[in-house]
Write a protein that holds these residues in place. Sequence first.
Motif, PDB file in Angstrom:
ATOM      1  N   MET A 147       0.845  -1.204   0.000  1.00  0.00           N
ATOM      2  CA  MET A 147       0.000   0.000   0.000  1.00  0.00           C
ATOM      3  C   MET A 147       0.875   1.248   0.000  1.00  0.00           C
ATOM      4  SD  MET A 147      -3.294  -0.452  -0.132  1.00  0.00           S
ATOM      5  CE  MET A 147      -4.045   0.971   0.686  1.00  0.00           C
ATOM      6  N   LYS A 199       2.123   1.995  -3.192  1.00  0.00           N
ATOM      7  CA  LYS A 199       1.014   2.317  -4.109  1.00  0.00           C
ATOM      8  C   LYS A 199       0.801   1.215  -5.155  1.00  0.00           C
ATOM      9  CE  LYS A 199       1.795   7.261  -3.471  1.00  0.00           C
ATOM     10  NZ  LYS A 199       2.890   7.070  -2.521  1.00  0.00           N
ATOM     11  N   TYR A 249      -1.479  -1.197  -5.407  1.00  0.00           N
ATOM     12  CA  TYR A 249      -2.735  -1.565  -4.765  1.00  0.00           C
ATOM     13  C   TYR A 249      -3.231  -2.953  -5.174  1.00  0.00           C
ATOM     14  CZ  TYR A 249      -2.517   3.449  -3.986  1.00  0.00           C
ATOM     15  OH  TYR A 249      -2.102   4.706  -3.631  1.00  0.00           O
ATOM     16  N   GLN A 251      -9.357  -0.886   2.205  1.00  0.00           N
ATOM     17  CA  GLN A 251      -8.617   0.309   1.786  1.00  0.00           C
ATOM     18  C   GLN A 251      -7.890   0.068   0.460  1.00  0.00           C
ATOM     19  OE1 GLN A 251      -6.065   1.702   4.967  1.00  0.00           O
ATOM     20  NE2 GLN A 251      -7.696   1.471   6.481  1.00  0.00           N
ATOM     21  N   GLU A 302     -10.435   0.207  -2.374  1.00  0.00           N
ATOM     22  CA  GLU A 302     -10.850   1.591  -2.625  1.00  0.00           C
ATOM     23  C   GLU A 302      -9.760   2.362  -3.357  1.00  0.00           C
ATOM     24  OE1 GLU A 302     -11.847   3.147   1.192  1.00  0.00           O
ATOM     25  OE2 GLU A 302     -13.736   2.021   1.333  1.00  0.00           O
ATOM     26  N   SER A 303      -8.516   2.180  -2.918  1.00  0.00           N
ATOM     27  CA  SER A 303      -7.386   2.872  -3.557  1.00  0.00           C
ATOM     28  C   SER A 303      -7.204   2.404  -4.989  1.00  0.00           C
ATOM     29  CB  SER A 303      -6.095   2.627  -2.764  1.00  0.00           C
ATOM     30  OG  SER A 303      -6.196   3.146  -1.456  1.00  0.00           O
ATOM     31  N   TYR A 346      -7.449   4.704  -8.283  1.00  0.00           N
ATOM     32  CA  TYR A 346      -6.309   4.723  -9.215  1.00  0.00           C
ATOM     33  C   TYR A 346      -6.753   4.406 -10.642  1.00  0.00           C
ATOM     34  CZ  TYR A 346      -1.959   3.254 -11.449  1.00  0.00           C
ATOM     35  OH  TYR A 346      -0.920   3.108 -12.324  1.00  0.00           O
TER      36      TYR A 346
END
Length: 324
Positions: free
Chosen positions: A278, A281, A283, A309, A312-313, A317
């Motif tokens: 995470m 980044k 994801y 999370q 969602e990320s 993205y």
Amino acid sequence: MGETPLTVAIGRQNVDLVRYFLDQGAATIKLNDSGSTPLHLAAAEGSCEIVEFLLSSGAYVDAIHLGGTALHSAAHSFGWYWLYCSCNCATVVHSLKCVKLLLEAGADVDGNCKETPLIIAAISASTEILKCLVLAGADANVPDSLGRAPIEIAARSGRREDVEILFPVTSCIPNVRDWSVDGIIRHVKSARPAKKAMLTSAKSKAHEAFKNGNYYLAARIYKEAMTLDPGNATLLSNRSLCWLRLGDAKNALNDAQACSMMRPGWPKASYREGTALMLLKDYEKACGAFLDGLKLEPRNVEMEDGLRQALESLKIYRSSPGQD
């Protein structure tokens, strides 16, 4: 994401972009969200050209971040690379050059912190950096957090060349009967305290350092503890958490993945891996790591939150302009 344009450029090692931001007046002392200064980041990456730009732009050479200066970062960077990869001569050269640049810029050779750069070089088995620091006048009599002088650390690992470098600048240690290079190596091996007692002491000191927010020192002590108990996955997991708190996603991920290999089927290793991904980044891979953890421990609330999370990320993205 908690970074400044300058720290992002340094992370990408984009020399031209770093030069441009500095020319536009970017602050060399401004921290990112993890508390790193641009100089710390560049030194840790071994980016000598960027270190030169930052120093010429007025970067404060002795700024302290989580218990260390940029000189600590430069002396430390080769050690962690060596731990996970085969030795790479270019990495050694770049780290050594960064150390020299920082010393020429007036960096405090002893670091003005709890652990000195010389201690870090001794633990990291970086002979050339060790030699450079000694020639620059580093105090070889300052002990580490476990009370050991640099020469004892080198002798414990049987690194004769490092002991020979440190011997002329180290004061006689009272309980070493034969004050010679061979005598020190023999003494350290024969007088080593009980392994269990040393491990207990190291764990206690690491826990205390972590509790006080000194995550860098805690990570260093966990590394020492692992030399006493190499198969202990919990120590790796704890060190991974230290790197996460420091914002060092790469080392956090390395430790988490090593932890998974050492102890397959342990949910905590999956959680550490997902958290590190995470931070990087990545994801999609983070979702995979959290899912693996939930298969092992289906009702783990932390794992469920992490997966939520990550999903969602990943959604944000993928919906951003320019992404598939």
